[in-house]
Enzyme design. Structure first.
Site, short mmCIF file in Angstrom:
data_model
loop_
_atom_site.label_atom_id
_atom_site.label_comp_id
_atom_site.label_asym_id
_atom_site.label_seq_id
_atom_site.Cartn_x
_atom_site.Cartn_y
_atom_site.Cartn_z
N SER A 42 5.73 -10.57 113.51
CA SER A 42 6.43 -9.43 114.09
C SER A 42 7.55 -9.35 115.08
O SER A 42 7.78 -8.59 116.00
CB SER A 42 5.13 -8.83 115.31
N ALA A 58 7.79 -14.99 109.02
CA ALA A 58 6.27 -14.59 109.07
C ALA A 58 6.16 -13.32 108.85
O ALA A 58 6.80 -12.49 108.75
CB ALA A 58 5.87 -14.99 110.26
N HIS A 59 4.79 -12.94 108.79
CA HIS A 59 4.26 -11.64 108.68
C HIS A 59 4.89 -10.44 109.69
O HIS A 59 5.10 -10.80 110.86
CB HIS A 59 2.65 -11.69 108.67
N ASN A 60 5.08 -9.36 109.21
CA ASN A 60 5.50 -8.27 109.84
C ASN A 60 7.14 -8.28 110.52
O ASN A 60 7.51 -7.44 111.13
CB ASN A 60 4.62 -8.12 111.14
N VAL A 61 7.65 -9.36 110.16
CA VAL A 61 9.19 -9.57 110.79
C VAL A 61 10.00 -8.57 110.13
O VAL A 61 9.94 -7.93 108.71
CB VAL A 61 9.58 -10.92 110.40
#
Length: 363
Positions: A278, A258-261
């Site tokens: 994240s 997912a986003h920001n990982v």
């Protein structure tokens, strides 16, 4: 690909005994091996089926008697699975992508294509894209604007790379992989039911109709060198900063990142595993099949997360985790043993499972 057994021995760093001139064109299990196959009989139990096939050569365990097994030659290696990795690499021709640019490919005039690149049918390359030397790009792949891809990459058919993605050298993506789509980020004008449930540990209070507003993803995706992405895996772009995948990571089919990982170096993620937004993962972390981690967590270096485990809190470096919610593997095993003892404990306490008092409906 046809080679001699001696050539294969050099590639594998194996000890050769017998006829090194034997032609080898493939690898097979012992019972299925033909005369030009190298039989994979690295254990005595595997060698029992050599007589069912017609192999002349095999990889054997140290001390195996190739003459007694009716072979003309054998290879001996210290680590069989590592030898299998090098052998399969030597025998795999890879996808057939004709050198040069196929006439049906659509390439923006501003794109830069490196020397020796092979671009297949119906590929679309957007504005400002830069593709390194020796790249191989399969049919119907799409590469979005302002994306940079390094040297010697291999994109199998139907890979989707969105805009402003940065990818290093020797990257491999298998069919259907999507890199750089928008993250799953939405917000309500007022406090949502999910936020209220988190704050109160399950009490939502007044329930009202709510609508969701997208938080757009302005960050990109940054992928290091020597990374491999499996079939239909998705890596979402970051919200403000980029989602980052470190050098040497190997990611299986149907994985969601997912986003920001942030995924560290040399991590391994098996099929259907996933990371929520994240979460920051250290180096050399292994996720078994179906494992997952919740959002905004920190997972340290050298952590092993077993299959189907669900990580709901931070994990220090070096831990081996199992279960749902994830606990140390040794602790999970003790908990499981205790759970299995419950029927006997109940029989001992009440005389019969049927005699256990009914607690009645929950509140």
């Amino acid at each position: 690909m046809r080679m001699t057994l001696g050539d294969i021995a050099k590639r594998l760093g194996a000890r050769l005994e017998g006829d090194g001139t034997l032609p080898i064109s493939g690898a097979a299990e012992p019972g299925d091996a033909g005369p030009e196959d190298l039989a994979l009989a690295m254990r005595p139990a595997y060698a029992e089926r050599l007589g069912d096939g017609s192999a002349k050569a095999a990889i054997l365990w140290e001390g195996g008697d190739w003459r007694a097994l009716g072979l003309s030659a054998a290879l001996f290696v210290p680590r069989p699975r590592l030898a299998m990795a090098h052998l399969t690499q030597a025998l795999d021709p890879g996808p057939e992508i004709t050198p040069g640019i196929h006439p049906t490919a659509v390439i923006d005039a501003s794109a830069e294509i490196g020397e020796g690149a092979a671009i297949g049918p119906f590929v679309v390359v957007g504005r400002g894209v830069r593709i390194g030397a020796g790249a191989r790009i399969g049919a119907q792949t799409v590469i979005g604007p302002e994306t940079t891809i390094g040297r010697d990459v291999l994109l199998h058919p139907a890979v989707r790379i969105m805009h402003s993605v940065r990818i290093g050298d020797r990257f491999t993506a298998h069919p259907g992989a999507t890199i750089g789509a928008d993250g799953f980020s939405f917000v309500t004008p007022e406090k949502s039911g999910v936020e209220a449930a988190r704050e109160t540990m399950g009490e939502q209070g007044e329930i009202r109709a709510q609508s969701w507003t997208r938080i757009h993803s302005l960050g990109g995706v940054e992928i290091g060198d020597d990374v491999e992405i499996g079939v239909n895996t998705c890596i979402d772009r970051g919200t403000i900063r980029a989602t980052r995948i470190g050098d040497g990571c190997k990611i299986d089919n149907l994985v969601q990142i997912a986003h920001n990982v942030v995924l560290g170096r040399d991590c391994l993620m098996a099929g259907q595993s996933g990371l929520a937004g994240s979460t920051i993962v250290g180096d050399r972390v292994v996720f078994g099949g179906g494992a997952g981690a919740a959002d905004n967590l920190r997972i340290g270096d050298d952590v092993i997360i077993s299959g189907a485990t669900r990580v709901l809190s931070n994990v220090p470096s070096g831990r081996v985790m199992m279960g749902y919610p994830a606990v140390r593997m040794d602790q999970h095993v003790e908990m499981y043993k205790a759970l299995r003892r419950l029927p006997r404990l109940l029989r001992d306490r009440f005389g019969s499972q049927k005699a256990v008092p009914n607690p009645g409906p929950s509140d």
